[in-house]
Enzyme design. Structure first.
Site, PDB file in Angstrom:
ATOM      1  N   SER A 111      14.836 -77.043  11.728  1.00 40.98           N
ATOM      2  CA  SER A 111      13.425 -77.122  12.092  1.00 40.98           C
ATOM      3  C   SER A 111      13.003 -75.784  12.669  1.00 40.98           C
ATOM      4  CB  SER A 111      13.207 -78.230  13.132  1.00 40.98           C
ATOM      5  OG  SER A 111      11.925 -78.116  13.729  1.00 40.98           O
ATOM      6  N   HIS A 145      15.097-107.365   5.720  1.00 35.31           N
ATOM      7  CA  HIS A 145      13.751-107.299   6.299  1.00 35.31           C
ATOM      8  C   HIS A 145      13.725-106.366   7.511  1.00 35.31           C
ATOM      9  CE1 HIS A 145      12.764-110.763   3.776  1.00 35.31           C
ATOM     10  NE2 HIS A 145      13.896-111.285   4.206  1.00 35.31           N
TER      11      HIS A 145
END
Length: 458
Positions: free
Chosen positions: A298, A172
């Protein structure tokens, strides 16, 4: 396609990614389909000569020349078939029919006395369904399955090499009972292995039909009523390495394709799960990436090394699954005894396979460039000592403490705790010294259960 022309390709599969998908060209291109159709037509013509009722025979040299029509099929042959279809060639008017063009092409390689027997009694679907299955079987067995096995083998290598490397698990999204990096890779290797077996079984189950215009052998029976055409067709289809399906309409129902596409989708689901987890491990710095010299991560942030291979794999797996689900559903239905909507749809099988192949190779590239960051993993474990709470309450349950879960819950749930907090708890417990030693020996790094053994068994 040249590199220059690839820049103008409508599909990135034949453009930007052509170098990575070209292995499928012998199975997914239009020329490949032409060659497979020629193979079916030639072998069917030769099979007819085994029937006593058919007044046709070939010498060994003639049979070899016929087989050479598909064994030596090249770009010039493909061009000729296309010209016969679209504009006419070699004295034939344009057929505007791709299978008829193959029939006329084959006349160029067959003795004239045999021309009336080429495509005898067949409907185009008899040829097409067999040709497609020969191509699909080859694409899976020779290209896709080996790529999947390569990814599986990489995962097994990771499992063995890092069998004992402890890592914080997250259930979770929250810190949970530690595992080992090798064990997590073993899970993916095992899952993928099961899916590969399912794919290979589905490829082995591909089945062809040969039963004429509406599945009744009407033309065959009218010409030679004493021939057992059902037995002949079964033997012929099986001689091509395919299983046999009967009864059918004009079309092969393609349930076998549906099973194969579903199996491929199952493998893709496993790999998409892996690609996402690998991306998350990179983001958590659990995995470090090799930086290629001169590569740009990038356009604005020079420090970045992006997990682009995993992202590319994820996107292509999603696209492949979408295509595979569509193909499986669409090809398994046909209006009444035949409609042609499936004809154009089948031409996209190669595209679905190409997205699969691209994803498998990108995922393999990604795995090749990552290395587990042991220091980061261990630091994260030390920062989350609360994960040993499960072991604490389980050992206390063993000793008969009915409130064990509640005591550990009150200490740890929603709280930041340290190992000193646990030691204080242990000091105040009514337990024997052996049990206290078991508790004091607990650390997040050592609490990995049988993870290492599981990984080594991968």
């Amino acid at each position: 396609m040249t590199d220059e022309n690839a820049l103008y390709a409508v599909s990135p599969l034949d453009g930007r990614y052509s170098g990575r998908t070209e292995a499928l060209a012998p199975y997914a291109s239009e020329a490949a389909l032409m060659r497979a159709r020629v193979e079916v037509e030639v072998e069917y013509l030769l099979a007819l000569t085994d029937l006593d009722a058919v007044p046709l025979e070939f010498t060994d040299d003639e049979a070899a020349a016929l087989r050479a029509a598909y064994e030596d099929f090249d770009a010039e042959d493909a061009d000729l078939v296309k010209r016969i279809e679209t504009e006419g060639a070699r004295g034939y008017d344009a057929t505007n029919h791709d299978v008829k063009a193959v029939e006329y092409f084959l006349r160029e390689h067959a003795p004239e006395r045999s021309h009336s027997w080429i495509h005898f009694g067949l409907t185009s679907e008899d040829v097409n369904n067999l040709a497609y299955r020969l191509l699909v079987a080859g694409a899976v067995e020779d290209v896709l399955a080996p790529e999947l096995r390569g990814v599986r083998d990489e995962l097994v290598d990771f499992a063995h090499e890092y069998a004992d490397l402890p890592m914080l698990a997250r259930t979770h999204g929250q810190p949970a009972t530690p595992t080992t990096f090798g064990k997590e890779m073993a899970v993916y290797a095992a899952r993928l292995g099961r899916e590969i077996a399912r794919i290979e079984a589905a490829a082995d189950d591909l089945a062809g039909k040969l039963a004429g215009a509406s599945g009744t052998w009407a033309a065959h029976h009218a010409a030679f009523p004493d021939v057992d055409w059902r037995a002949f067709s079964r033997e012929f289809v099986q001689s091509l390495g395919l299983n046999y399906v009967e009864p059918t309409t004009q079309v092969n129902p393609s349930d076998d394709f549906g099973a194969l596409f579903d199996a491929l989708s199952g493998a893709n689901g496993v790999l998409e799960d892996l690609a996402v987890d690998a991306w998350l491990y990179v983001s958590q710095r659990y995995l470090g990436q090799d930086a290629a010299e001169g590569e740009t991560g990038s356009s604005t942030m020079p420090h970045k090394v992006n997990p682009i291979d995993f992202e590319n794999a994820e996107g292509n797996l999603a696209k492949a699954d979408s295509d595979l689900h569509f193909l499986g559903e669409y090809l398994s239905s046909s209006r009444l005894q035949r409609d042609l909507s499936d004809s154009t749809v089948k031409r996209n099988i190669g595209g679905a396979f190409a997205h699969c192949l691209l994803a498998y190779r990108k995922l393999g590239d990604g795995l090749d460039t990552v290395t587990p960051n042991e220091a980061v993993m261990r630091d994260d474990l030390r920062s989350n000592p609360e994960v040993v709470g499960e072991a604490v309450q389980t050992i206390l349950r063993r000793e008969g403490h009915g409130d064990a879960y509640e005591r550990v819950k009150s200490l740890t749930r929603g709280e930041r705790v340290s190992m000193d907090d646990f030691r204080e708890l242990f000091a105040n417990l009514d337990v024997d010294e052996n049990t206290r030693e078991d508790l004091l020996a607990l650390t997040p790094e050592s609490y990995t259960g049988l993870g290492g053994d599981i990984a080594r068994d991968a």
